[in-house]
Design a protein around this motif. Structure first.
Motif: not given
Length: 277
Positions: A24, A188-194, A185
């Motif tokens: 992160c 192009q996925k969000t940090k929460s999803f990753s 990540y």
């Protein structure tokens, strides 16, 4: 039991999430440091396999057959079967998930290094994620089983082998967690999803660690325990030789890789000896 649960959590879920948390804030880790950690893990797991798991499997099988030669033969066959099974599963996933263009050699390093499986595809992300989860599960089953059964023996009421194995897997899964988080990540996925996907990927290892622990701890048959040790040996050899060693030598390209592996072998062997193995 409390040791098995806590240290299994430490070596599997916590180690993976620690790597994701690191991802992160940082986009990369020093390659030489990563090479050392990966190679050290390889050496430690090799030591665990040939000094603990394999001899223990033969010893338990001998208790059943009363014939050391036949016991060794049976164990070798089970080890070979388990290793080949995981290898063929790996190859099937490799064929299913790799769609290189004609000018891209299959020998080239994958874009996504984790577990040697490149699964991400912008158009079919849901399907790719499902295949990815299967790939991670296949990788984590041997690790989980190995960790779980390593808690079956205690020295002065302390499962030293299990604790040492959990620390080694924490190091290994830290790198895996970091790689997986950034792989998701970067698409192009969000940090929460990753972070969530990385967490899910670590669950099979913890689940199979508990399965391995309870089977070896509460089983009444040396034969079943021997088979489980042999399956763990064969499947772990698949992880070491098909995934970890190629990654250590090809991906990080350190001239000290072989030395780092030796350090892992010597260090883990000494720790087992000091613990009264």
């Amino acid at each position: 039991m409390i040791y098995a649960i806590l240290f299994s959590l430490l070596g599997t879920i916590f180690g993976t999430l620690l790597g994701a948390l690191f991802g992160c804030f940082f986009k990369s880790i020093n390659k030489e440091a990563t090479s050392f950690l990966t190679s050290f893990s390889v050496g430690s797991l090799l030591s665990l396999t040939f000094i603990d798991l394999f001899p223990e499997s033969i010893e338990l099988m001998t208790e059943t057959t009363n014939n050391e030669f036949l016991s060794t033969l049976y164990v070798l066959l089970i080890v070979m079967f388990a290793g080949l099974l995981f290898y063929f599963l790996h190859e099937c996933l490799h064929l299913l998930t790799h769609h290189h263009s004609k000018d891209h050699s299959d020998e080239d390093t994958c874009k996504d290094h984790a577990h040697s499986v490149e699964v991400f595809n912008e158009k079919y992300f849901a399907f790719a994620s499902f295949i990815f989860f299967i790939a991670i599960s296949i990788h984590n089953i041997p690790e989980g089983l190995t960790l779980g059964i390593s808690f079956s023996k205690e020295v002065n009421n302390v499962p030293l082998n299990g604790i040492l194995t959990s620390v080694v897997l924490l190091i290994h899964n830290f790198i895996i967690g970091f790689t997986l988080f950034n792989s998701f990540y970067s698409h192009q996925k969000t940090k929460s999803f990753s972070f969530m996907m990385t967490l899910i990927s670590s669950l099979p290892a913890f689940i199979f660690a508990l399965i391995g622990y309870f089977i070896t701890t509460f089983t009444i048959s040396d034969l079943y325990s021997s088979i489980l040790f042999a399956v763990s040996t064969g499947s772990l050899l698949y992880v070491i030789f098909i995934e970890m060693i190629p990654s250590a030598f090809k991906e990080y390209k350190s001239k000290y890789t072989f030395i780092y592996i030796l350090v892992g072998i010597v260090a883990f062997t000494l720790l087992l000896a000091i613990g009264g193995h």
